[in-house]
Design a protein around this motif. Structure first.
Motif, PDB file in Angstrom:
ATOM      1  N   GLY A 466       1.059  -1.090  -0.103  1.00 19.92           N
ATOM      2  CA  GLY A 466      -0.446   0.193  -0.044  1.00 19.92           C
ATOM      3  C   GLY A 466       0.614   1.377  -0.161  1.00 19.92           C
ATOM      4  N   GLY A 467       2.501   1.565   0.585  1.00 17.87           N
ATOM      5  CA  GLY A 467       2.814   2.351   0.693  1.00 17.87           C
ATOM      6  C   GLY A 467       4.407   2.824  -0.748  1.00 17.87           C
ATOM      7  N   PHE A 468       4.481   2.245  -1.462  1.00 17.70           N
ATOM      8  CA  PHE A 468       5.303   2.487  -1.982  1.00 17.70           C
ATOM      9  C   PHE A 468       4.383   2.552  -4.056  1.00 17.70           C
ATOM     10  N   LEU A 469       4.811   4.166  -3.774  1.00 18.73           N
ATOM     11  CA  LEU A 469       4.200   4.105  -5.004  1.00 18.73           C
ATOM     12  C   LEU A 469       5.407   4.840  -5.836  1.00 18.73           C
ATOM     13  N   GLY A 470       6.632   3.920  -5.522  1.00 16.57           N
ATOM     14  CA  GLY A 470       7.868   4.016  -7.150  1.00 16.57           C
ATOM     15  C   GLY A 470       7.433   3.315  -8.281  1.00 16.57           C
ATOM     16  N   TYR A 471       6.474   3.091  -8.450  1.00 19.67           N
ATOM     17  CA  TYR A 471       6.428   2.251  -9.886  1.00 19.67           C
ATOM     18  C   TYR A 471       5.757   4.035 -10.329  1.00 19.67           C
ATOM     19  N   ASP A 472       4.818   4.388 -10.172  1.00 17.30           N
ATOM     20  CA  ASP A 472       4.526   5.509 -10.896  1.00 17.30           C
ATOM     21  C   ASP A 472       5.057   7.354 -10.564  1.00 17.30           C
ATOM     22  N   TYR A 473       5.727   6.881  -9.443  1.00 15.64           N
ATOM     23  CA  TYR A 473       5.823   8.921  -8.574  1.00 15.64           C
ATOM     24  C   TYR A 473       7.174   8.702  -8.788  1.00 15.64           C
ATOM     25  N   VAL A 474       7.762   9.677  -8.481  1.00  9.46           N
ATOM     26  CA  VAL A 474       9.243  10.185  -8.496  1.00  9.46           C
ATOM     27  C   VAL A 474       8.704  10.816  -6.869  1.00  9.46           C
ATOM     28  N   LYS A 501       3.845   6.572   3.006  1.00 11.05           N
ATOM     29  CA  LYS A 501       3.747   6.687   1.457  1.00 11.05           C
ATOM     30  C   LYS A 501       5.038   6.541   0.910  1.00 11.05           C
ATOM     31  N   THR A 502       5.644   6.281  -0.081  1.00  8.81           N
ATOM     32  CA  THR A 502       6.934   6.524  -0.685  1.00  8.81           C
ATOM     33  C   THR A 502       6.969   6.236  -2.211  1.00  8.81           C
ATOM     34  N   ARG A 641       0.661  -5.729 -12.358  1.00 12.82           N
ATOM     35  CA  ARG A 641       1.470  -4.950 -11.427  1.00 12.82           C
ATOM     36  C   ARG A 641       0.547  -6.417 -10.140  1.00 12.82           C
ATOM     37  N   ILE A 642      -0.240  -7.112 -10.443  1.00 18.15           N
ATOM     38  CA  ILE A 642      -0.799  -7.915  -9.432  1.00 18.15           C
ATOM     39  C   ILE A 642      -1.633  -9.166  -9.763  1.00 18.15           C
ATOM     40  N   THR A 643      -1.115 -10.184 -10.519  1.00 14.12           N
ATOM     41  CA  THR A 643      -1.409 -11.624 -10.325  1.00 14.12           C
ATOM     42  C   THR A 643      -1.467 -12.479 -10.317  1.00 14.12           C
ATOM     43  N   SER A 644      -1.941 -13.841  -9.852  1.00 16.61           N
ATOM     44  CA  SER A 644      -1.348 -14.867  -9.081  1.00 16.61           C
ATOM     45  C   SER A 644      -0.346 -14.973  -9.781  1.00 16.61           C
ATOM     46  N   LEU A 645       0.398 -15.801  -8.422  1.00 16.83           N
ATOM     47  CA  LEU A 645       1.890 -16.919  -8.850  1.00 16.83           C
ATOM     48  C   LEU A 645       1.563 -17.770  -9.697  1.00 16.83           C
ATOM     49  N   VAL A 682      12.753   0.734 -16.954  1.00 14.90           N
ATOM     50  CA  VAL A 682      12.611   1.717 -18.462  1.00 14.90           C
ATOM     51  C   VAL A 682      11.245   1.312 -18.645  1.00 14.90           C
ATOM     52  N   ARG A 683      10.108   2.556 -19.853  1.00 17.09           N
ATOM     53  CA  ARG A 683       9.412   2.576 -20.187  1.00 17.09           C
ATOM     54  C   ARG A 683       9.371   1.090 -21.192  1.00 17.09           C
ATOM     55  N   ASN A 684      10.346   1.717 -22.400  1.00 14.91           N
ATOM     56  CA  ASN A 684      10.528   1.200 -23.934  1.00 14.91           C
ATOM     57  C   ASN A 684      12.706   1.193 -23.642  1.00 14.91           C
ATOM     58  N   THR A 685      12.420  -0.547 -24.243  1.00 15.74           N
ATOM     59  CA  THR A 685      13.759  -1.303 -24.182  1.00 15.74           C
ATOM     60  C   THR A 685      14.754  -0.240 -25.044  1.00 15.74           C
ATOM     61  N   GLY A 686      13.899   0.784 -26.155  1.00 17.19           N
ATOM     62  CA  GLY A 686      15.017   1.891 -26.382  1.00 17.19           C
ATOM     63  C   GLY A 686      15.419   2.571 -25.254  1.00 17.19           C
ATOM     64  N   ALA A 687      15.533   3.097 -24.379  1.00 18.33           N
ATOM     65  CA  ALA A 687      15.843   3.751 -22.868  1.00 18.33           C
ATOM     66  C   ALA A 687      17.312   3.540 -22.771  1.00 18.33           C
TER      67      ALA A 687
END
Length: 884
Positions: A466-474, A501-502, A641-645, A682-687
C-alpha cells in the motif's frame, strides 16, 4: 499411518475448521536482520502479529520447514546424540490472526489428537504458564479452565517463563503458551513413576509434541512488554515427533521419515544401524543434516564462509566429520542420499525435485573440499603429537588446537579424539580463551544496537504494497512519518524512518536502493524547508525504512519526498538490461541458465548465472548482439502489477532461484522476456541505448558472472578508450599501421628483456647462495627468512630452486616494491606431506600482519599488503610453525 498421511490428515482437519492451507515459505529469511533462517512456524506471519500487514485469511494452517542452529533456539549439539532433536524439521500448525483464541485452540487440539489420531487420553499431559513476577504476569487461568473442561486436572501442570512463555527472540511478538506432552512409556514404568513427574525433564519417552502459543504481547528492546492491539494464536507441532508417536516408535529416526535415508547410508557405508552406539550417532547426524543442507540449497543458499552460507557449510562439515570418523567414509558420499530424500519429501516440497541436480553437485563439491582439509589437519595434528611426545609432554597447547580449528577448519572434536588415542589431553582452558577472543572480535565488529520504534501516528494500513508509489511517481507528499528508531553501530549511528507512503525503492532483488531527500512544508509561509537527505532505503519485515543521519525537527508535519531521479533512471536502464541479458543467455546457452545473483546500480550491472563452462567468444558475441537487438526493437514495458503466482508461471514467467514469492506477484515483460520482479524498469527498451559486456568470469563451480555497461555510462567508457587510443597514436608518431608499430616495439622489448633477464639470473644465483648460507637449521626444518627488493618473478625462481635443493625448507621472503609489501612462503614437500603444513593457509594467517590478503598452493603462496611495520610479527609467527 505413513508420514505423508499424517501430514495430510492434519491439513484436512483444519481445512474443515475453516482454515486456508498455505504452502511452506523458504527456510531462508530475507528482509529480516534478526534472523538468518525460519526457526519457528510463526516467522512467516510475524508482520500480521505486529500489525504491519493485514492477512488475506484470518485462519490458516500449514507445514513449515524450519532450521534451528543459531541463536537462542540452537539444537545442533544435541542432534544425533538423542532421538528427537533435529536441525531441519517440519512444524505443522494452525493460526488465528485476531480471530479465535484459547478456547477453540485447546478444544481443536484435543479433538485432533484423541479423536482423529486416537492417542490415548491418559497418555497426554499439558502445561500452562504459571505467571512471572518480573513481567508482572499472573498465571494463565483462562488456559487452565479450558483444559479442565476436557482433561483431568492432575494432567495440567504449571510452569514458569522459561518453559511456558514463548518468545521468538530478545524482541518481538510473544505470549503464554500451553504445551502438550505424550507419555510413551510402558504400563509398568508408568506405575512406578507418574508421567506428570517427568514432563519437561528431558525424558526420552515423555516428550512435547505440540505448543499452543497465545500471542498477546510485544517484547521491547528494554525487556518490557507491550500488549498487542489484537490477540493471535500460533501453534506448532513437531511433525517428526508426531510421526514417532503415531507410528509407535521409540525414536524419531525409526519413522518412515528417516528410515529410507538410513537404508541408503547402510548401503553406501557398509555399516548397520542399531549395532553400535557411536556409529548410530554418526548415521543419525548424517541423515538429519542432509535434510537441512538440501532444503537450504533448494531455497537458494549456497555453502559459504559468511552468514547463512557459513551455517550451512558448518552443518555439512559436521556430517562429513562424523561420516569420516565413524563410518569410514574417506571420500564424498553424502550427496548420494539426495535422491532418496527427494523421493520421500518431494511431493510435499517440490522444490527439492526441481533442484536435485544442483543440490547433489554442490554437496559433492563441498565434501571434496572439506575432506582435503581433514587430510591436511590430520597430518598437522600428527606432527604436533610427535613433537609433544618427544618432549614427554601430555597436554597439547590449546592455542595450537585453536589454530587448527580457526586457520585450517579442522574439527576440534576430532583433535580431542586423536589426542585421546595417543594418551594425551587438550589444554581446554587456553583453547576456550582463544575462542572467546575470536568471539569478542566478531562481536565488536558487528555491534548494532537498535532502539525501540517511536510511534508518531498510530496507523496500521501502511506497508510495502500500500505504501510504495515508486512505480508511478518520483515524488509524493508524506502525510505522516509513522514511526522512527535510532540505530547505533561501532562506526556511528543513524535513524530509520517509516512513512505512510513513499516513492523510494528499497534495496532488493539485486537492485540498489533509491536515495534522495525529504523537505518539510511550512503551512505558515507556504514553502518547503529543512531538507534532509535520504541516504538509502531498505526493507525489513515488509516495511520500507528510510535511512537519515538526523531526525526532522518537526516529524509530525507534512513532507515532500523526492528520489534522485537521474540516478533512478540509470538504475532502471541497467535493471531492464539485466532482464534482457537473462532472456538472451537462455536463448543462446539453453534453459538450464538460471539467475544466481545480480547487482543493478546506476553505474553498471552484474549478472551471475548457472552454466558449467566458460562462454566462448562466439557465444559472448551472440549474447551481446541478442541484447542489442532487443534494445533496438524498442520493446514496450508490459507490466502486470498484481496476478497470482500460478497464473504468472503458466504464462511463462521466470521465477528466480531462491526468491520468496507470495500468493500474488508482479510480472515484467519485454517481448519474449517475462519475469517475476518487484523492481523498477524503463518504459521502453530503446531507452537503454547501448549495451556492452565488459567481462565474463567464474564465481564458483558451475556459476558464471557477466559484467556490463549500458546507456551514457557505456558511451563515456568508450570515449575514454578512444581518448587513450589517440594518446597512443600520438606517442607512436601516428604510424600508418598502428598495430604493426606496436608489434615492432614488442619484439624490440623482448630482446632487451632477455638481456636484462640474463643479468638478473646471475644476480639471483649469487643471492640464493647468500640466503642458503644464512639458513637457520632446527630439528624439524631449515628456516630461511629474508628481505629483498627484487622483482617477484626473480624471487619465485630463487624460491623454487631452493625448494628443490633443501629437503626440509621453510622459506619466508619479504619483498618491498613502491608502496607495497609482498610476503612469500615456500615449503618443501616433506613439510607439506609429513607435517601437514600448508603454505596457502600460513600466508592467509601472516597476511593480517601486513594489512593484506593472500593465497596460493600448499607449497607456494603469496600475500600483499601496505603495512611496512609487520616484519617482526611475521617473523615470530613463522617461527612458531616449526616450533621455534
Amino acid at each position: 499411518m505413513r508420514a505423508r498421511d499424517i501430514r495430510q490428515t492434519f491439513l484436512d482437519f483444519f481445512r474443515d475448521k475453516g482454515h486456508h492451507i498455505v504452502p511452506s515459505t523458504p527456510i531462508l529469511i530475507k528482509d529480516d536482520p534478526t534472523l538468518l533462517f525460519t526457526n519457528a512456524g510463526m516467522n512467516p506471519f510475524k508482520d500480521y502479529f505486529l500489525g504491519h500487514k493485514s492477512p488475506a485469511y484470518p485462519r490458516v494452517a500449514d507445514t513449515q520447514k524450519c532450521l534451528r542452529v543459531t541463536g537462542k533456539h540452537n539444537d545442533l549439539d544435541d542432534v544425533g546424540h538423542d532421538t528427537y532433536h533435529h536441525t531441519m524439521f517440519e512444524m505443522i500448525g494452525n493460526w488465528s490472526f485476531g480471530d479465535y483464541f484459547k478456547k477453540e485452540t485447546i478444544a481443536w487440539a484435543w479433538e485432533l489428537l484423541t479423536t482423529v489420531y486416537k492417542i490415548p487420553e491418559e497418555n497426554i499431559y499439558v502445561t500452562i504458564f504459571s505467571g512471572d513476577a518480573q513481567d508482572r504476569l499472573p498465571e494463565d487461568e483462562e488456559a487452565r479452565q479450558c483444559w479442565k473442561d476436557i482433561l483431568d486436572e492432575t494432567h495440567i501442570l504449571p510452569f514458569g517463563r522459561k518453559d511456558n512463555f514463548w518468545e521468538m527472540g530478545s524482541i518481538g511478538p510473544c505470549g503464554p503458551c500451553s504445551e502438550i506432552h505424550v507419555d510413551l512409556r510402558n504400563s509398568e514404568d508408568k506405575i512406578q513413576i507418574p508421567g506428570r513427574e517427568l514432563v519437561n525433564q528431558d525424558h526420552p519417552q515423555v516428550i512435547e509434541i505440540w505448543n499452543l502459543v497465545f500471542i498477546e504481547f510485544l517484547r521491547k528492546a528494554d525487556d518490557s512488554l507491550e500488549r498487542l492491539p489484537a490477540q493471535h494464536v500460533d501453534t506448532g507441532m513437531g511433525f517428526e515427533r508426531l510421526c514417532r508417536v503415531l507410528q509407535g516408535k521409540s525414536s524419531n529416526y525409526d519413522t518412515d521419515i528417516f528410515t529410507p535415508l538410513i537404508r541408503e547410508v547402510e548401503k553406501y557405508s557398509g555399516e548397520h544401524y542399531g549395532r553400535d552406539a557411536q556409529k548410530d550417532i554418526a548415521i543419525r547426524v548424517v541423515v538429519d543434516h542432509i535434510r537441512a543442507i538440501a532444503f537450504a540449497i533448494a531455497d537458494g543458499q549456497r555453502p559459504s564462509n559468511n552468514g547463512a552460507g557459513y551455517v550451512i557449510r558448518r552443518i555439512l562439515r559436521r556430517a562429513v566429520s562424523y561420516a569420516y570418523r565413524f563410518l569410514g567414509q574417506k571420500g564424498p558420499f553424502i550427496y548420494k542420499l539426495i535422491h532418496a530424500l527427494v523421493v520421500g519429501m518431494g511431493e510435499a516440497f517440490p522444490e527439492l525435485g526441481r533442484r536435485e541436480v544442483s543440490i547433489r553437485h554442490l554437496i559433492k563439491e563441498e565434501e571434496q573440499t572439506f575432506l582435503k582439509t581433514i587430510d591436511q589437519g590430520m597430518k598437522r595434528m600428527a606432527h604436533i603429537i610427535r613433537e609433544l611426545q618427544k618432549k614427554d609432554g601430555t597436554m597439547i597447547d590449546g592455542v595450537q588446537i585453536f589454530e587448527l580449528y580457526d586457520t585450517y577448519g579442522f574439527p576440534t572434536d576430532l583433535s580431542r579424539i586423536l589426542a585421546k588415542e595417543n594418551g594425551l589431553t587438550l589444554d581446554e582452558k587456553s583453547f576456550e580463551k582463544e575462542m572467546l577472543k575470536q568471539k569478542e572480535r566478531s562481536r565488536e565488529a558487528s555491534i548494532i544496537e537498535k532502539g525501540d520504534w517511536v510511534t508518531i501516528v498510530h496507523k496500521r494500513t501502511y506497508g510495502t504494497v500500500g505504501g510504495f508509489l515508486g512505480y508511478d511517481y518520483v515524488e509524493t507528499a508524506i502525510t505522516w512519518i509513522i514511526q522512527y528508531r535510532q540505530v547505533k553501530t561501532h562506526k556511528g549511528g543513524y535513524y530509520e524512518l517509516v512513512f505512510d507512503k513513499t516513492p523510494f525503492y528499497p534495496e532488493g532483488g539485486g537492485q540498489v536502493a533509491d536515495s534522495g531527500f525529504i523537505e518539510c512544508f511550512d503551512e505558515d509561509f507556504g514553502h518547503f524547508h529543512e531538507k534532509i537527505t535520504i541516504l538509502g532505503t531498505k526493507k525489513e519485515n515488509d516495511l520500507i525504512l528510510h535511512i537519515v543521519e538526523k531526525l526532522p525537527q518537526y516529524p509530525h508535519k507534512v513532507f515532500r519526498a523526492r528520489i534522485d531521479v537521474p540516478r533512478r533512471i540509470y538504475i532502471e536502464k541497467n535493471h531492464t538490461a539485466t532482464h534482457l541479458l537473462h532472456h538472451t543467455l537462455r536463448e543462446v546457452l539453453g534453459n538450464h541458465v538460471e539467475q544466481r545473483g545480480s547487482y543493478v546500480g546506476p553505474d553498471r550491472l552484474r549478472f551471475d548465472f548457472s552454466h558449467p563452462v566458460k562462454l566462448s567468444p562466439r557465444e559472448l558475441e551472440a549474447v551481446e548482439k541478442g541484447v542489442e537487438v532487443l534494445i533496438n526493437d524498442q520493446l514496450p514495458l508490459e507490466e502486470v502489477r498484481i496476478t497470482s503466482l500460478q497464473k504468472a508461471l503458466e504464462n511463462g514467467a521466470v521465477a528466480l532461484f531462491g526468491e520468496k514469492y507470495g500468493d500474488t506477484v508482479r510480472t515484467i515483460r519485454f517481448g519474449g522476456s517475462i519475469e517475476l520482479c518487484g523492481g523498477t524498469h524503463v518504459r521502453n527498451t530503446g531507452a537503454i541505448q547501448a549495451f556492452q559486456i565488459l567481462s565474463e568470469s567464474s564465481v564458483a563451480s558451475g556459476i558464471r558472472r557477466i559484467e556490463a555497461l549500458t546507456s551514457t555510462t557505456l558511451i563515456e567508457h568508450l570515449k575514454k578508450i578512444c581518448k587513450r587510443y589517440n594518446i597512443l597514436l600520438k606517442r607512436l608518431a601516428h604510424p600508418a599501421d598502428p598495430l604493426k608499430a606496436v608489434q615492432n616495439l614488442q619484439e624490440e622489448n623482448k630482446v632487451l628483456r632477455a638481456q636484462v633477464e640474463k643479468f638478473t639470473v646471475q644476480k639471483a644465483r649469487a643471492l640464493k647462495e647468500l640466503w642458503r648460507s644464512r639458513a637457520q637449521k632446527t630439528p624439524s626444518a631449515t628456516l630461511i627468512c629474508e628481505k629483498t627488493d627484487l622483482k617477484p618473478a626473480t624471487v619465485k625462481t630463487i624460491a623454487l630452486e631452493l625448494r628443490k635443493e633443501v629437503p626440509d625448507l621453510f622459506l619466508l621472503i619479504w619483498q618491498t616494491m613502491d608502496s607495497e609489501v609482498t610476503l612469500c612462503v615456500v615449503l618443501s614437500d616433506r613439510l607439506v606431506t609429513e607435517r601437514g603444513l600448508n603454505a596457502s593457509t600460513i600466508i592467509q594467517n601472516l597476511a593480517s600482519y601486513i594489512g593484506g590478503r593472500g593465497g596460493g598452493q600448499s607449497f607456494f603462496a603469496m600475500a600483499k599488503g601496505r603495512d611496512f611495520g609487520g616484519w617482526d610479527a611475521v617473523l615470530q609467527r613463522a617461527k612458531a610453525y616449526i616450533g621455534l
